[in-house]
Design a protein around this motif. Structure first.
Motif, PDB file in Angstrom:
ATOM      1  N   LYS A  21      -6.389  -0.519   0.788  1.00 37.50           N
ATOM      2  CA  LYS A  21      -5.671  -1.213  -0.280  1.00 37.50           C
ATOM      3  C   LYS A  21      -6.368  -0.987  -1.625  1.00 37.50           C
ATOM      4  O   LYS A  21      -5.715  -0.773  -2.644  1.00 37.50           O
ATOM      5  N   LYS A  22      -7.712  -1.018  -1.621  1.00 40.53           N
ATOM      6  CA  LYS A  22      -8.466  -0.795  -2.853  1.00 40.53           C
ATOM      7  C   LYS A  22      -8.228   0.615  -3.375  1.00 40.53           C
ATOM      8  O   LYS A  22      -8.007   0.814  -4.562  1.00 40.53           O
ATOM      9  N   ARG A  23      -8.283   1.605  -2.489  1.00 39.67           N
ATOM     10  CA  ARG A  23      -8.021   2.992  -2.909  1.00 39.67           C
ATOM     11  C   ARG A  23      -6.616   3.118  -3.467  1.00 39.67           C
ATOM     12  O   ARG A  23      -6.385   3.752  -4.486  1.00 39.67           O
ATOM     13  N   GLU A  24      -5.664   2.496  -2.773  1.00 38.04           N
ATOM     14  CA  GLU A  24      -4.261   2.568  -3.185  1.00 38.04           C
ATOM     15  C   GLU A  24      -4.061   1.965  -4.572  1.00 38.04           C
ATOM     16  O   GLU A  24      -3.356   2.513  -5.403  1.00 38.04           O
ATOM     17  N   SER A  25      -4.707   0.819  -4.826  1.00 40.27           N
ATOM     18  CA  SER A  25      -4.502   0.154  -6.107  1.00 40.27           C
ATOM     19  C   SER A  25      -5.155   0.903  -7.251  1.00 40.27           C
ATOM     20  O   SER A  25      -4.729   0.787  -8.393  1.00 40.27           O
ATOM     21  N   SER A  26      -6.203   1.689  -6.966  1.00 37.78           N
ATOM     22  CA  SER A  26      -6.875   2.401  -8.040  1.00 37.78           C
ATOM     23  C   SER A  26      -6.294   3.795  -8.259  1.00 37.78           C
ATOM     24  O   SER A  26      -6.588   4.421  -9.263  1.00 37.78           O
ATOM     25  N   ASP A  27      -5.497   4.280  -7.362  1.00 30.25           N
ATOM     26  CA  ASP A  27      -4.910   5.617  -7.478  1.00 30.25           C
ATOM     27  C   ASP A  27      -3.407   5.495  -7.678  1.00 30.25           C
ATOM     28  O   ASP A  27      -2.682   5.124  -6.752  1.00 30.25           O
ATOM     29  N   PRO A  28      -2.921   5.824  -8.877  1.00 30.69           N
ATOM     30  CA  PRO A  28      -1.486   5.657  -9.141  1.00 30.69           C
ATOM     31  C   PRO A  28      -0.588   6.492  -8.231  1.00 30.69           C
ATOM     32  O   PRO A  28       0.501   6.062  -7.886  1.00 30.69           O
ATOM     33  N   LEU A  29      -1.053   7.668  -7.821  1.00 31.92           N
ATOM     34  CA  LEU A  29      -0.226   8.487  -6.927  1.00 31.92           C
ATOM     35  C   LEU A  29      -0.121   7.862  -5.541  1.00 31.92           C
ATOM     36  O   LEU A  29       0.952   7.888  -4.922  1.00 31.92           O
ATOM     37  N   LEU A  32       2.290   5.019  -5.870  1.00 31.76           N
ATOM     38  CA  LEU A  32       3.662   5.516  -5.880  1.00 31.76           C
ATOM     39  C   LEU A  32       4.110   5.887  -4.470  1.00 31.76           C
ATOM     40  O   LEU A  32       5.218   5.525  -4.054  1.00 31.76           O
ATOM     41  N   LYS A  33       3.251   6.575  -3.741  1.00 29.96           N
ATOM     42  CA  LYS A  33       3.602   6.980  -2.373  1.00 29.96           C
ATOM     43  C   LYS A  33       3.875   5.746  -1.509  1.00 29.96           C
ATOM     44  O   LYS A  33       4.852   5.720  -0.758  1.00 29.96           O
ATOM     45  N   ALA A  34       3.032   4.734  -1.622  1.00 28.54           N
ATOM     46  CA  ALA A  34       3.224   3.504  -0.838  1.00 28.54           C
ATOM     47  C   ALA A  34       4.517   2.802  -1.243  1.00 28.54           C
ATOM     48  O   ALA A  34       5.265   2.317  -0.381  1.00 28.54           O
ATOM     49  N   ALA A  35       4.786   2.754  -2.540  1.00 33.86           N
ATOM     50  CA  ALA A  35       6.004   2.091  -3.020  1.00 33.86           C
ATOM     51  C   ALA A  35       7.247   2.840  -2.550  1.00 33.86           C
ATOM     52  O   ALA A  35       8.228   2.224  -2.115  1.00 33.86           O
ATOM     53  N   GLU A  36       7.212   4.163  -2.643  1.00 35.76           N
ATOM     54  CA  GLU A  36       8.358   4.967  -2.213  1.00 35.76           C
ATOM     55  C   GLU A  36       8.564   4.834  -0.697  1.00 35.76           C
ATOM     56  O   GLU A  36       9.691   4.783  -0.225  1.00 35.76           O
ATOM     57  N   SER A  37       7.470   4.758   0.046  1.00 30.98           N
ATOM     58  CA  SER A  37       7.564   4.591   1.500  1.00 30.98           C
ATOM     59  C   SER A  37       8.187   3.244   1.848  1.00 30.98           C
ATOM     60  O   SER A  37       9.077   3.160   2.702  1.00 30.98           O
ATOM     61  N   ALA A  38       7.741   2.189   1.180  1.00 35.40           N
ATOM     62  CA  ALA A  38       8.310   0.858   1.418  1.00 35.40           C
ATOM     63  C   ALA A  38       9.777   0.832   1.038  1.00 35.40           C
ATOM     64  O   ALA A  38      10.608   0.236   1.737  1.00 35.40           O
ATOM     65  N   ALA A  40      11.830   3.353   1.085  1.00 35.97           N
ATOM     66  CA  ALA A  40      12.592   4.122   2.078  1.00 35.97           C
ATOM     67  C   ALA A  40      12.887   3.272   3.317  1.00 35.97           C
ATOM     68  O   ALA A  40      13.921   3.453   3.955  1.00 35.97           O
ATOM     69  N   GLU A  41      11.970   2.349   3.623  1.00 35.72           N
ATOM     70  CA  GLU A  41      12.182   1.464   4.772  1.00 35.72           C
ATOM     71  C   GLU A  41      13.256   0.433   4.492  1.00 35.72           C
ATOM     72  O   GLU A  41      14.131   0.199   5.313  1.00 35.72           O
ATOM     73  N   VAL A  42      13.151  -0.212   3.321  1.00 32.60           N
ATOM     74  CA  VAL A  42      14.138  -1.234   2.963  1.00 32.60           C
ATOM     75  C   VAL A  42      14.229  -1.327   1.433  1.00 32.60           C
ATOM     76  O   VAL A  42      13.219  -1.429   0.738  1.00 32.60           O
ATOM     77  N   ALA A  43      15.451  -1.251   0.944  1.00 26.78           N
ATOM     78  CA  ALA A  43      15.687  -1.236  -0.497  1.00 26.78           C
ATOM     79  C   ALA A  43      15.821  -2.660  -1.039  1.00 26.78           C
ATOM     80  O   ALA A  43      16.914  -3.142  -1.295  1.00 26.78           O
ATOM     81  N   THR A  44      14.689  -3.324  -1.195  1.00 23.97           N
ATOM     82  CA  THR A  44      14.692  -4.674  -1.760  1.00 23.97           C
ATOM     83  C   THR A  44      14.374  -4.612  -3.252  1.00 23.97           C
ATOM     84  O   THR A  44      13.871  -3.602  -3.752  1.00 23.97           O
ATOM     85  N   ALA A  45      14.644  -5.707  -3.930  1.00 22.10           N
ATOM     86  CA  ALA A  45      14.305  -5.781  -5.349  1.00 22.10           C
ATOM     87  C   ALA A  45      12.802  -5.594  -5.544  1.00 22.10           C
ATOM     88  O   ALA A  45      12.374  -4.855  -6.438  1.00 22.10           O
ATOM     89  N   ALA A  46      12.002  -6.235  -4.703  1.00 18.38           N
ATOM     90  CA  ALA A  46      10.540  -6.124  -4.830  1.00 18.38           C
ATOM     91  C   ALA A  46      10.077  -4.684  -4.641  1.00 18.38           C
ATOM     92  O   ALA A  46       9.194  -4.213  -5.377  1.00 18.38           O
ATOM     93  N   ALA A  50       8.199  -2.351  -7.381  1.00 23.30           N
ATOM     94  CA  ALA A  50       6.926  -1.676  -7.092  1.00 23.30           C
ATOM     95  C   ALA A  50       7.036  -0.181  -7.390  1.00 23.30           C
ATOM     96  O   ALA A  50       6.126   0.411  -7.987  1.00 23.30           O
ATOM     97  N   ALA A  51       8.141   0.426  -6.991  1.00 22.66           N
ATOM     98  CA  ALA A  51       8.347   1.851  -7.274  1.00 22.66           C
ATOM     99  C   ALA A  51       8.472   2.077  -8.778  1.00 22.66           C
ATOM    100  O   ALA A  51       7.901   3.032  -9.322  1.00 22.66           O
TER     101      ALA A  51
END
Length: 186
Positions: A21-29, A32-38, A40-46, A50-51
């Motif tokens: 989580k720390k690596r993810e929060s400090s690396d914008p790419l 983005l990958k985590a947000a796009e993955s989430a 792709a799973e479910v298109a919620t407002a949140a 995030a994306a």
């Protein structure tokens, strides 16, 4: 890299998750990958927000605006926080007129701080559109309340551009004095 992965792999589950989580929060790419993955799973407002935030941080302002719009569609109604982010993305993407229309349609924020941050965005948009007198009025109103020096520096630059050299210099001297008090050498 390999050593850090080995250390991370030897951590208990929760520690490993926290390190990721720390690596993810400090690396914008990675964010983005985590947000796009989430998304792709479910298109919620949140997930759209995030994306959008990740795209905005990477300078993909048009894509960010599209995701903020989709988030609003998911909510089936207005959300001033998302609409402010949409306005900022539109402005950064070069659509100042649409950004201003959106800003002016927003309800008055509940907190003074939120109102001042929205006013700063409006002043930036107005300045970009050449409506400098309106922008100067807003900067003058918010400059003493907003933390940091962004509003004060923008105000000083616009004052100088408008030919108010002495007032601009006074603002910049204040920025310098504030920096010295924080221990920063200007």
């Amino acid at each position: 890299f390999f050593a850090s992965e080995m250390i991370t792999a030897s951590m208990p589950g929760s520690a490993r998750a926290m390190a990721a989580k720390k690596r993810e929060s400090s690396d914008p790419l990675l964010r983005l990958k985590a947000a796009e993955s989430a998304l792709a799973e479910v298109a919620t407002a949140a997930n759209h927000v995030a994306a959008a935030d990740a795209h905005f941080d990477l300078g993909s302002f048009r894509t960010a605006a599209d995701h903020y719009r989709e988030a609003l569609v998911c909510l089936h109604g207005p959300d001033p926080r998302i609409e402010k982010k949409l306005a900022e993305a539109l402005f950064e993407a070069g659509d100042a007129a649409e950004a201003l229309a959106l800003i002016e349609a927003l309800p008055e924020p509940v907190s003074i701080g939120e109102g001042d941050r929205l006013a700063l965005l409006k002043a930036r948009v107005l300045e970009h559109m050449g409506r400098n007198d309106e922008a100067l009025d807003i900067y003058e109103d918010i400059v003493a309340r907003l933390p940091g020096d962004e509003a004060r520096c923008r105000y000083a630059a616009l004052l100088a551009k408008a030919g108010h050299r002495d007032e601009a210099l006074a603002q910049l001297e204040d920025v310098t004095a504030r920096a010295r008090r924080r221990g920063v050498k200007p």
